[in-house]
Design a protein around this motif. Structure first.
Motif, mmCIF file in Angstrom:
data_model
loop_
_atom_site.group_PDB
_atom_site.id
_atom_site.type_symbol
_atom_site.label_atom_id
_atom_site.label_comp_id
_atom_site.label_asym_id
_atom_site.label_seq_id
_atom_site.Cartn_x
_atom_site.Cartn_y
_atom_site.Cartn_z
ATOM 1 N N GLU A 174 -0.567 2.282 1.004
ATOM 2 C CA GLU A 174 0.482 2.453 2.017
ATOM 3 C C GLU A 174 1.485 1.308 1.944
ATOM 4 O O GLU A 174 2.698 1.514 2.048
ATOM 5 C CB GLU A 174 -0.142 2.492 3.417
ATOM 6 C CG GLU A 174 -0.899 3.765 3.748
ATOM 7 C CD GLU A 174 0.002 4.838 4.339
ATOM 8 O OE1 GLU A 174 1.235 4.671 4.299
ATOM 9 O OE2 GLU A 174 -0.540 5.854 4.818
ATOM 10 N N SER A 175 0.987 0.091 1.746
ATOM 11 C CA SER A 175 1.880 -1.067 1.696
ATOM 12 C C SER A 175 2.852 -0.983 0.521
ATOM 13 O O SER A 175 3.951 -1.535 0.575
ATOM 14 C CB SER A 175 1.067 -2.363 1.614
ATOM 15 O OG SER A 175 0.485 -2.535 0.323
ATOM 16 N N CYS A 176 2.456 -0.298 -0.544
ATOM 17 C CA CYS A 176 3.302 -0.208 -1.735
ATOM 18 C C CYS A 176 4.392 0.842 -1.594
ATOM 19 O O CYS A 176 5.247 0.976 -2.490
ATOM 20 C CB CYS A 176 2.438 0.069 -2.958
ATOM 21 S SG CYS A 176 1.350 -1.322 -3.377
ATOM 22 N N LYS A 177 4.388 1.570 -0.485
ATOM 23 C CA LYS A 177 5.495 2.486 -0.231
ATOM 24 C C LYS A 177 6.807 1.721 -0.079
ATOM 25 O O LYS A 177 7.889 2.303 -0.212
ATOM 26 C CB LYS A 177 5.229 3.323 1.021
ATOM 27 C CG LYS A 177 4.124 4.371 0.862
ATOM 28 C CD LYS A 177 3.928 5.167 2.134
ATOM 29 C CE LYS A 177 2.863 6.247 1.987
ATOM 30 N NZ LYS A 177 2.672 7.021 3.245
ATOM 31 N N ALA A 178 6.709 0.425 0.167
ATOM 32 C CA ALA A 178 7.907 -0.399 0.335
ATOM 33 C C ALA A 178 8.542 -0.790 -0.994
ATOM 34 O O ALA A 178 9.659 -1.313 -1.025
ATOM 35 C CB ALA A 178 7.562 -1.664 1.124
ATOM 36 N N PRO A 183 -9.464 0.402 3.269
ATOM 37 C CA PRO A 183 -8.672 -0.655 2.627
ATOM 38 C C PRO A 183 -7.798 -0.161 1.477
ATOM 39 O O PRO A 183 -6.673 -0.638 1.315
ATOM 40 C CB PRO A 183 -9.745 -1.628 2.124
ATOM 41 C CG PRO A 183 -10.928 -1.388 2.997
ATOM 42 C CD PRO A 183 -10.900 0.072 3.318
ATOM 43 N N LEU A 184 -8.305 0.784 0.676
ATOM 44 C CA LEU A 184 -7.501 1.273 -0.444
ATOM 45 C C LEU A 184 -6.280 2.013 0.060
ATOM 46 O O LEU A 184 -5.164 1.813 -0.443
ATOM 47 C CB LEU A 184 -8.325 2.173 -1.362
ATOM 48 C CG LEU A 184 -7.565 2.783 -2.549
ATOM 49 C CD1 LEU A 184 -6.942 1.690 -3.423
ATOM 50 C CD2 LEU A 184 -8.464 3.683 -3.377
ATOM 51 N N LYS A 185 -6.447 2.846 1.070
ATOM 52 C CA LYS A 185 -5.300 3.551 1.630
ATOM 53 C C LYS A 185 -4.303 2.555 2.207
ATOM 54 O O LYS A 185 -3.082 2.700 2.013
ATOM 55 C CB LYS A 185 -5.741 4.540 2.710
ATOM 56 C CG LYS A 185 -4.565 5.330 3.309
ATOM 57 C CD LYS A 185 -5.020 6.425 4.251
ATOM 58 C CE LYS A 185 -3.840 7.237 4.762
ATOM 59 N NZ LYS A 185 -4.246 8.380 5.608
ATOM 60 N N LEU A 197 -0.510 12.367 -1.694
ATOM 61 C CA LEU A 197 -1.912 12.018 -1.941
ATOM 62 C C LEU A 197 -2.362 10.871 -1.053
ATOM 63 O O LEU A 197 -3.491 10.876 -0.535
ATOM 64 C CB LEU A 197 -2.112 11.657 -3.415
ATOM 65 C CG LEU A 197 -1.895 12.780 -4.436
ATOM 66 C CD1 LEU A 197 -2.073 12.247 -5.859
ATOM 67 C CD2 LEU A 197 -2.846 13.942 -4.193
ATOM 68 N N ILE A 198 -1.502 9.876 -0.864
ATOM 69 C CA ILE A 198 -1.856 8.749 0.010
ATOM 70 C C ILE A 198 -2.063 9.240 1.441
ATOM 71 O O ILE A 198 -3.046 8.877 2.109
ATOM 72 C CB ILE A 198 -0.769 7.663 -0.041
ATOM 73 C CG1 ILE A 198 -0.717 7.031 -1.433
ATOM 74 C CG2 ILE A 198 -1.035 6.576 1.013
ATOM 75 C CD1 ILE A 198 0.514 6.166 -1.669
#
Length: 428
Positions: free
Chosen positions: A75-79, A69-71, A61-62
């Motif tokens: 994306e940063s939280c994939k870490a 900005p939301l994407k 979904l991402i």
């Protein structure tokens, strides 16, 4: 606001003691479950979830989102390496319903493994007045294999009629047609009905293409007591829904709606569950009023369906004042009640603004219920359907619900994306 805090506030706000228990049903009512999974009144195996596993869907979904900005944030939280269970993620019909039979042990375990901190059991009653998990009192003909068991199929309110002479196949099988022991002999199946069926065993087929039957070989059905023990063993919270009966009440002349509502409460008391961990749901407002008076230590949440059309929405908004005066603190409308299209942007609706103004804790339903945007029923997104054009827009919707509407929880048929969003934005 955190769901635990709202639930705690709701329970603390009511100081009076429990009401008197309702009249018991037939033999077996009131007894806690016992070891021996598969038998009436038995407990499912003790379960434990060591790690939260989200699988590929949140990332799909991402990747499908428009740039912005939301994407970037998502994306940063994939870490994140250690996702946590969160009560902001509520397992609708268990939380794994997108691919597993609803209200089955398997759906509940899928929801728990995907981080749902609250699991739902929709509650109906059997002919011997035992409570079981089923989305509708009369859905057994298209959510289980009951029509493949001749001795049980014969007990259905409306036995199977094959398609013939241009008329579709039909059947109606209710939990109140059979006993708990008979219910426990069923296999849960993916929801679906084949109106062209000429054989009863072919009726509960024709599953929507974007759902899966991969895990639907024989889903494990659950009694309400079994569901309580399962959720207790997982250390999660409870959100049972008392399903509005489809049979005349009082059932068999003496089992009243109030007895039914009280029996639901009694089973948590008997299982030693902290009332603050339980949120009782109903679409029937009289049930809510009963619980507010007779079970004030439990949380009560009204499932609002009074604003289904543009013509009825103003009345639904106006009724919120009375709901607040009645002492209701938690409100659960469908997603589309809470959002609106403002020149191509998803924003909070007038309903949402009024509910927030009155101080309601708001829960929304149900994400992942409608499948891909291209194939989706527009029910849950009807007020913003013209600006949701790719699957990644689900996250845009979650974001408005969380940050602008301020919901405290979101039901989902596949818990992983909601859990991902909650972890990314610290909603615990």
């Amino acid at each position: 606001m955190r769901l635990e805090l709202v639930l705690a506030l709701a329970s603390l706000a009511a100081a009076s003691p429990y009401g008197k228990p309702g009249k018991p049903g037939k033999p077996g009512h009131g007894k806690p479950c016992k070891p021996g999974h598969g038998k009436p009144g038995s407990c499912p195996p003790t379960q434990k979830v060591d790690t939260i596993q989200l699988g590929p869907r949140p990332y799909f979904l991402i990747d499908d989102m428009d740039e912005g900005p939301l994407k970037d944030k998502l994306e940063s939280c994939k870490a994140i390496k250690d996702f946590k269970s969160t009560p902001w993620s509520i397992g609708h019909r268990g939380g794994g319903t997108l691919m597993m039979p609803e209200h089955s042990l398997e759906s509940n375990m899928a929801g728990a493994r995907m981080g749902a901190g609250v699991l739902e059991c929709d509650v109906a009653f059997t002919s011997d007045r035992e409570l079981v998990c089923r989305h509708s009192q009369c859905d057994l003909h298209f959510t289980t294999n009951i029509l493949s068991i001749p001795e049980l199929a014969a007990k259905c309110t409306q036995p199977f009629k094959p398609a013939a002479d241009g008329k579709p196949a039909s059947a109606k099988c209710c939990t109140s047609d059979i006993t708990l022991e008979e219910f426990k002999s069923l296999c849960a199946r993916m929801e679906g009905s084949n109106t062209a069926a000429t054989k009863p065993e072919d009726f509960a087929k024709n599953v929507t293409p974007w759902r899966s039957e991969l895990y639907a070989t024989c889903g494990t059905v659950l009694s309400h007591k079994e569901h309580i023990e399962l959720v207790k063993s997982l250390g999660l919270k409870f959100v049972p829904e008392l399903k509005t009966p489809e049979v005349p009440m009082p059932f068999e002349g003496d089992y009243t709606q109030e007895m039914y509502a009280q029996q639901l409460v009694d089973e948590y008391i008997e299982a030693g569950v902290n009332p603050s961990d339980v949120t009782l749901q109903s679409f029937l407002y009289d049930d809510i009023l009963y619980w507010l008076k007779k079970a004030p230590k439990f949380n009560s949440i009204f499932l609002d369906s009074t604003g289904e059309t543009p013509e009825t929405m103003p009345e639904a908004i106006a009724l919120l004042d009375q709901r607040a005066k009645d002492g209701l603190k938690l409100l659960a409308p469908p997603i589309q009640y809470l959002v609106a299209d403002n020149n191509g942007t998803i924003v909070a609706s007038e309903y949402a603004k009024k509910a927030k103004e009155l101080g309601f804790g708001i829960v929304a339903w149900s994400a992942e219920r409608s499948g891909p945007i291209s194939a989706a029923s527009t029910y849950y997104y009807s007020t913003v359907k013209d600006i949701m054009n790719n699957d990644g827009d689900y996250f845009n919707l979650f974001h408005v619900l969380a940050q602008e509407v301020g919901i405290i929880g979101l039901f989902s048929d596949w818990s992983a994306p909601v859990t991902y969003y909650a972890n990314c934005f610290g909603l615990f």
